[in-house]
Design an enzyme around this catalytic site. Structure first.
Site, PDB file in Angstrom:
ATOM      1  N   HIS A  46       0.820  -1.216   0.000  1.00 53.72           N
ATOM      2  CA  HIS A  46       0.000   0.000   0.000  1.00 53.72           C
ATOM      3  C   HIS A  46       0.856   1.270   0.000  1.00 53.72           C
ATOM      4  O   HIS A  46       0.625   2.180  -0.796  1.00 53.72           O
ATOM      5  CB  HIS A  46      -0.957  -0.006   1.189  1.00 53.72           C
ATOM      6  N   HIS A  70       3.727   7.298   5.176  1.00 49.56           N
ATOM      7  CA  HIS A  70       2.502   7.975   5.622  1.00 49.56           C
ATOM      8  C   HIS A  70       1.670   7.196   6.634  1.00 49.56           C
ATOM      9  O   HIS A  70       0.918   7.791   7.393  1.00 49.56           O
ATOM     10  CB  HIS A  70       1.635   8.403   4.420  1.00 49.56           C
ATOM     11  N   GLU A  74       0.856   6.484  12.354  1.00 51.22           N
ATOM     12  CA  GLU A  74      -0.534   6.143  12.654  1.00 51.22           C
ATOM     13  C   GLU A  74      -0.640   4.723  13.217  1.00 51.22           C
ATOM     14  O   GLU A  74      -1.307   4.476  14.206  1.00 51.22           O
ATOM     15  CB  GLU A  74      -1.363   6.257  11.354  1.00 51.22           C
ATOM     16  N   ASP A  75       0.029   3.804  12.569  1.00 47.33           N
ATOM     17  CA  ASP A  75      -0.055   2.413  12.981  1.00 47.33           C
ATOM     18  C   ASP A  75       0.848   2.098  14.169  1.00 47.33           C
ATOM     19  O   ASP A  75       0.953   0.955  14.582  1.00 47.33           O
ATOM     20  CB  ASP A  75       0.281   1.488  11.810  1.00 47.33           C
ATOM     21  N   ASP A 136      -2.966   8.181  -1.510  1.00 47.87           N
ATOM     22  CA  ASP A 136      -3.337   7.135  -0.551  1.00 47.87           C
ATOM     23  C   ASP A 136      -4.753   6.646  -0.853  1.00 47.87           C
ATOM     24  O   ASP A 136      -5.025   5.454  -0.945  1.00 47.87           O
ATOM     25  CB  ASP A 136      -3.240   7.756   0.860  1.00 47.87           C
ATOM     26  N   ASP A 257     -17.760  14.660 -27.618  1.00 51.59           N
ATOM     27  CA  ASP A 257     -16.358  14.500 -27.228  1.00 51.59           C
ATOM     28  C   ASP A 257     -16.096  13.213 -26.441  1.00 51.59           C
ATOM     29  O   ASP A 257     -15.210  13.151 -25.612  1.00 51.59           O
ATOM     30  CB  ASP A 257     -15.897  15.716 -26.421  1.00 51.59           C
TER      31      ASP A 257
HETATM   32 MN    MN Z   1      -2.677   4.762   3.797  1.00 48.74          MN
END
Ligand code: MN
Length: 511
Positions: A46, A70, A74-75, A136, A257
């Protein structure tokens, strides 16, 4: 998977850039070791794919590194201190920014959509944070089939209503198109299938005609010595066709178009030359020649469009533009950032965020016009224009201050602990927030926490603060609250309450 896959997407990365990306790659691989995604794949995929999207947007090494990292804070697999030590303040700032945006929850309520978008923009502080968040989200959308069905729909709707329009406003068509099409499939599956098969039959019908025409055109271009050009087919996005059909009586024959031949050349003079050559080999349809170079669309889009009859009864749209115009329309604001990252040898801390703040008001202001979802900002060009008059550092500050004064002094965006966005006038305090949530909550407010710290009720709120109100049945407004509250709404509730209770106290109680 190698870091080379990311690096190879960049235009001319320095040795330092390569090493920085390699270092982040190794770090991310290590910290996410053992973690798996819903798909059963290693979690690292990811962050790797997110970084690849950022690289394909030609973002700088700092942004790509932040993309790789990123999800690491957080994790809880890496600490802020480690990121700071290993990768520096700027990367940490970006990673924290992305983490903060992740706290916002979307509940599908119509009235929250706009404040949520504004919140994201205001809280991001730096446009690179938004772009990482968009990358993300794009990878999450590409792998949405592995997510629980009820969650799929919520995430897709959030993407369609919040993230895709944001990408569009930043003029990054490369991102907004895919975000739209991926979420469309989950939000309106039946319509998606219908449009998809419409597109397929249209393709089967038109491609042979277009191939034939393109062959003739290439010969004609060569005869006129237009050698350096690129030609390809451009197909309208599925969601964008869906929206357009809705405004054209759902009649696909009214939309010209859907498929077009696109010719890119070196300069503007060549654009008009190519247009002339096209009109000399095929008859143009009057009224369908559009000069968006002389008259760009409101979103800054530049191109020449023409519709010609091939002689076999077919109508073909051809779009002509310079390579630069094409690049701008696909990458939007992203292309301006790279310039900035490369242009400054030693970046002052926060200069990037200052730079972005110039753009913010325009994005926010832009959304005030009703029914503008079809339009994107022309502010990239406008900004470039107004910046030409800035000669000194002082001019620059003044310019930013003016823009901020116009719009930033207007509203702030704060969050409830559950992640709902509340927008309030600037200078509002915790007590105003309480009344904005609900008058009952306001009346019974006994305390407040901002970002988990106890504060007094008159504490001023700042953008992206998380505000929690503590209520007690026995708490009630006092006349002092009238001095604290800034919003008229809170003042009105407080004085109503005081008024009522004054009356009550004057009436002798009956047994
Ligand atoms: Mn993520």
């Amino acid at each position: 998977m190698t870091s080379e896959e990311i690096i190879s997407l960049l235009d001319s990365p320095s040795q330092k850039d390569k090493e920085f990306i390699q270092k982040a790659y190794d770090f991310a691989l290590k910290v996410h070791e053992g973690q798996v995604r819903k798909s059963g794949e290693p979690y690292f995929i990811h962050v790797f794919e997110t970084a690849k999207i950022l690289a394909s947007l030609k973002m700088g090494a700092t942004t790509i590194v932040a993309g790789l990292l990123h999800d690491s804070v957080e994790d809880g697999v890496a600490t802020e201190a480690t990121i700071k030590k290993e990768f520096g303040d700027e990367v940490l700032f970006l990673v924290n920014g992305v983490t903060k945006l992740g706290k916002v929850k979307y509940r599908g309520a119509e009235r929250h959509v706009e404040s949520l978008r504004k919140f994201l923009v205001a809280a991001a502080q730096d446009v690179r944070v938004l772009i990482i968040k968009l990358a993300d989200r794009l990878h999450n959308m590409r792998t949405l089939q592995y997510v629980r069905p009820d969650k799929q729909k919520r995430i897709a709707l959030e993407t369609l209503e919040i993230y895709a329009p944001l990408a569009y406003r930043l003029s990054i068509r490369m991102l907004s198109r895919e975000l739209e099409d991926l979420s469309f499939e989950y939000v309106y599956p039946a319509e998606y299938e219908k449009i998809k098969s419409l597109l397929k039959s249209k393709r089967e019908e038109s491609i042979p005609e277009m191939d034939k025409f393109l062959k003739t055109l290439k010969k004609a271009l060569a005869a006129e010595e237009i050698i350096h050009f690129k030609s390809d087919y451009r197909q309208k996005g599925i969601y964008s066709l869906y929206k357009k059909l809705k405004t054209h009586d759902n009649d696909i024959n009214k939309i010209y178009d859907i498929l077009a031949i696109r010719i890119s050349v070196d300069n503007v003079a060549d654009c008009y030359k190519v247009l002339g050559i096209i009109h000399s080999i095929a008859r143009p349809i009057p009224g369908r020649i559009k000069d968006y170079i002389a008259f760009p669309k409101p979103n800054g889009y530049k191109s020449l469009h023409t519709n010609v009859l091939t002689g076999d009864g077919a109508t073909i749209e051809v779009q002509i533009r310079t390579f630069e115009m094409h690049h701008d329309s696909e990458y939007g604001i992203a292309s301006h950032i790279l310039y900035k990252e490369k242009g400054s040898v030693k970046q002052k801390e926060n200069s990037e965020s200052k730079w972005f703040k110039q753009f913010l008001p325009k994005i926010i202001n832009y959304s005030k016009t009703p029914d503008n979802s079809e339009l994107a900002p022309g502010w990239i060009n406008e900004l470039a224009e107004s910046q030409k008059n800035i000669k000194t550092e002082k001019d620059k500050d003044g310019f930013i201050e003016d823009l901020k004064a116009d719009f930033f002094n207007d509203r702030i965006f704060v969050l409830t602990p559950k992640g709902d966005v509340v927008d309030l006038p600037v200078d509002s305090c915790a007590l105003d927030f309480a009344f904005a949530i609900h008058s009952d909550i306001g009346i019974h407010t006994s305390g407040a926490k901002i970002n988990n710290k106890m504060v007094s009720l008159d504490t001023k709120l700042n953008n992206s603060d998380i505000v929690e109100i503590i209520i007690k049945g026995s708490s009630k407004p006092s006349s002092k609250w009238l001095e604290i509250a800034k919003t008229n709404m809170a003042k009105r509730h407080i004085s109503n309450y005081l008024e009522k209770n004054k009356t009550k106290n004057q009436i002798p109680r009956q047994k």
